[in-house]
Design an enzyme around this catalytic site. Structure first.
Site, PDB file in Angstrom:
ATOM      1  N   SER A   1      46.522 -32.396 -75.627  1.00  0.00           N
ATOM      2  CA  SER A   1      46.210 -32.209 -74.141  1.00  0.00           C
ATOM      3  C   SER A   1      45.407 -33.355 -73.774  1.00  0.00           C
ATOM      4  CB  SER A   1      45.277 -30.838 -74.274  1.00  0.00           C
ATOM      5  OG  SER A   1      44.563 -30.675 -75.226  1.00  0.00           O
TER       6      SER A   1
ATOM      7  N   LYS B   1      44.083 -31.647 -67.526  1.00  0.00           N
ATOM      8  CA  LYS B   1      43.337 -30.746 -66.473  1.00  0.00           C
ATOM      9  C   LYS B   1      43.693 -31.212 -65.019  1.00  0.00           C
ATOM     10  CE  LYS B   1      40.633 -28.349 -69.257  1.00  0.00           C
ATOM     11  NZ  LYS B   1      41.013 -26.611 -69.369  1.00  0.00           N
TER      12      LYS B   1
ATOM     13  N   GLU C   1      33.055 -25.281 -63.310  1.00  0.00           N
ATOM     14  CA  GLU C   1      32.431 -25.358 -64.835  1.00  0.00           C
ATOM     15  C   GLU C   1      33.148 -26.403 -65.797  1.00  0.00           C
ATOM     16  OE1 GLU C   1      34.991 -23.463 -64.363  1.00  0.00           O
ATOM     17  OE2 GLU C   1      36.219 -23.603 -65.791  1.00  0.00           O
TER      18      GLU C   1
END
Lengths: 269, 405
Positions: free
Chosen positions: B385, B92, B114
């Site tokens: 991830s 991210k 969010e």
């Protein structure tokens, strides 16, 4: 002349139109029909909100009313039936649907336009369908004789105001405050200039809505525009009454009467 | 097919994408698109971002061959792209540094975001701290409980966390709340969207910022193995790590058919309605959160509740470019259920000493299945991830308290 244009024509020079909103199916189908009648006894135009699970334009009050409507098992067909029932009672005031796009898309824009017109709706407002994405819907709406009420916001550029004005019919929904529906302490500043900017591009009536909470704010807005839209304040009156075990219809009747009174004798010079 | 031309000027990937937003957001989105177009070609901006990715986020991340796992499975060679080793523990940060810099360059003072699993929230709070921006993160109430460590991390980083108690109390309603906030403060606030979802240009921007995953992996794989991988596998919630991995291989895929691209969705407790979060495998097209894409909805167009053990995949929509990849047959999408994901997390932990995030464990589970069926000469590249620190509670519960000892 169609119903929406006739309302603004008749009120011109006398007072601004009061446009009331209610969530269809809140708190349930039968009560909702009752609340619609109450609103229609004070308002010049009624917006019937089709409840949606993810209303991103709405503040806490209209999120709650939509949730309650959906939980009561209220469906799209029931929203159509609500307008049909009102028309069958010989109500001649304009009735508009207010909705998010996904329920329309799922139904099929062509089918929904035909059904809305057949039920007796005069127009449809879609909260999350900007002009750029609205081509298919606008064509169907036009063919079914539905008013295409489009939004203008304080953030809208001149080019896009012009494009909305060219496509819209009935009136332009002028968003009066950034943010979601629901209570505000005061009206935003600069509304007069904002509406002047819009009038450069159109002769359509302008209606101010979003965040108009009190009769005082309603009066203030009514001096600037041809119409004032009130939704959350009405639904909140119902919710508060229900919380204390009182009759939501009586509370709505009082709230709508006050709003309507605030507009008396107020007309844009 | 000129795929690099996608999205088109209207933000469409085939029939998917677009901008289905309230009027107030239209002008800001058009401006954001213009700013992004300019900055994405500005050498100064790109070199600033490149330095941050290298010196702050820790890129490039390693390509690691999971030999013990591969030999345990007894099939194809499994490689992991180690996004879990990025600063903040997931991919991210690639996106939040990009969008954070963009916010600075366009004069915004505040980021909102969010978050589901909290990984994007932590990455946004981190970028905000680094760049001197204020930050508010919206997180569903249910997620705030099951991903509590991340909630604390965000607050420590100086972000304000708004716990969202409406609707499903998970990622979908966190997006609703962030969108509502953005409509109100669009003038000084940048919405740092966490995945390749939302109205144009977010799916494009987030894809571009995440493409560093696939660019590095492609180069590393060619150097290490001497050929392209046969299969790419990544989990799909909104779809940012998967698209970041897939996109730089797209020309290869279209020209030669290799690599095969597989996105893994959350199969949850099973195929019944509301039991999973498999928008592409089990959904239908519609509009949610600003774009037209596959989503989980009922016959009336109401959005359905979802379930996944993994908060980051627990979302009823998916990025529009994935819908296009699916519809054109360019990528395939499959599901892995809660139990399989938990088991894969356990395998990877015990065999390789890597505790994966539950999101990434879905990709690992499918890679294991695939490797077992494929021959020993075949290769599978998995995007790992994120790391599993945030999931200790869920993992300990599933593994019968093993992590307590």
């Amino acid at each position: 002349m169609n119903r929406v244009a006739r309302v603004f024509e008749e009120l011109r020079g006398r007072r601004p139109a009061l446009i009331g909103f209610l969530t269809a199916g809140f708190p349930d189908g039968p009560t909702s029909l009752l609340l619609a009648r109450v609103l229609l006894s004070h308002c010049d135009i009624l917006e019937v909100g089709i409840p949606f699970s993810d209303p991103v334009m709405d503040g806490p009050v209209l999120q709650e009313t939509a949730r309650m409507a959906l939980e009561s098992g209220f469906r799209l067909e029931d929203s159509l039936l609500l307008i049909k029932n009102l028309r069958n009672e010989d109500i001649e005031k304009p009735l508009l649907f207010m909705t998010y796009y996904n329920p329309v898309l799922r139904r099929g824009p062509a089918l929904f336009a035909r059904e809305a017109a057949a039920a007796g709706a005069d127009g449809v407002i879609i909260a999350d369908l900007p002009r750029e994405e609205g081509g298919a819907w606008l064509k169907e709406a036009r063919e079914c004789g539905l008013e295409r009420i489009l939004f203008v916001s304080p953030t809208t550029s001149k080019e896009r105001i012009a494009s909305a004005a060219a496509e819209a019919s009935g009136f332009l929904y002028c968003i009066s405050a950034l943010g979601t529906t629901g209570a505000r302490d005061r009206l935003a500043e600069g509304l007069r200039d904002y509406l002047c900017r819009i009038r450069e591009f159109t002769d359509l009536p302008l209606a101010l809505g979003i965040g108009i909470t009190t009769p005082e704010q309603c009066r203030e807005a009514g001096v600037l525009a041809e119409g004032v839209i009130v939704g959350s304040a009405f639904m909140r009156a119902c919710l508060e009454a229900m919380r204390t075990g009182e009759d939501p219809a009586a509370a709505l009747d009082a709230a709508a009467a006050h709003m309507r009174l605030s507009l008396e004798g107020r007309a844009r010079p | 097919m000129k795929t690099d031309a996608l999205p088109d000027d209207a933000g469409r990937y085939g029939r998917f994408g677009g901008r289905f937003v309230p009027e107030t957001l239209m002008q800001p989105l058009l401006e954001l698109e213009k700013d992004y177009k300019r900055l994405s070609q500005d050498p100064g901006f790109l070199s600033e971002l490149g330095s941050l990715l290298r010196d702050f986020a820790g890129r490039p991340t390693p390509l690691y061959e999971a030999k013990r796992l591969s030999s345990h499975v007894g099939g194809a060679r499994i490689f992991l792209k180690r996004e879990d080793l990025c600063h903040t523990g997931s991919h991210k940060i690639n996106n939040t540094l990009g969008q954070g810099l963009l916010a600075v360059h366009t004069g915004k003072r505040r980021l909102i975001a969010e978050t589901g699993a909290g990984q994007h929230g932590v990455a946004t709070a981190t970028a905000a701290a680094l760049l001197g921006l204020r930050c508010t993160v919206f997180m569903g109430e249910e997620d705030a409980v099951r991903q509590a460590p991340n909630l604390r991390r965000m607050r420590l980083l100086g972000a304000e966390v708004e716990v969202v108690g409406s609707g499903s109390r998970t990622l979908k309603d966190a997006v609703n709340a962030a969108l509502r906030e953005w409509v109100a403060c669009v003038e000084d606030t940048h919405y740092c969207m966490g995945s390749v979802v939302g109205p144009h240009p977010f799916p494009l921007m987030v894809r571009d910022f995440q493409s560093v995953i696939g660019q590095e992996a492609r180069k590393q794989f060619l150097e290490r193995v001497g050929s392209l991988p046969d299969h790419l596998v990544a989990c799909v919630g909104g779809g940012s790590n998967s698209l970041g991995l897939f996109r730089p291989f797209l020309q290869d895929r279209l020209r030669t058919g290799v690599p095969r691209m597989v996105g893994v969705e959350a199969g949850g407790r099973g195929p019944g309605p509301c039991e999973h979060a498999a928008s592409l495998c089990r959904g239908t097209p519609g509009t949610l959160h600003g774009s037209f894409s596959f989503l989980l909805q009922d016959e009336e167009g109401q959005i359905l509740p979802t379930h996944s053990v993994s908060a980051g995949l627990d979302y009823p929509g998916v990025g529009p470019e994935h819908s296009w990849l699916k519809e054109t047959g360019t990528a395939e999408y499959v599901t892995v259920n809660d139990e399989e994901a938990l088991e894969a997390a356990r395998q990877l932990t015990l065999l390789e000493g890597i505790i994966p995030a539950l999101e990434s464990a879905h990709a690992v589970a499918y890679a294991v299945r695939l490797a077992r069926e494929a021959g020993r000469e075949s290769t599978v590249l998995v995007c790992l991830s994120g790391r599993g620190d945030k999931d200790m509670g869920s993992l300990a519960e599933a593994w019968g308290g093993g992590a307590e000892a």
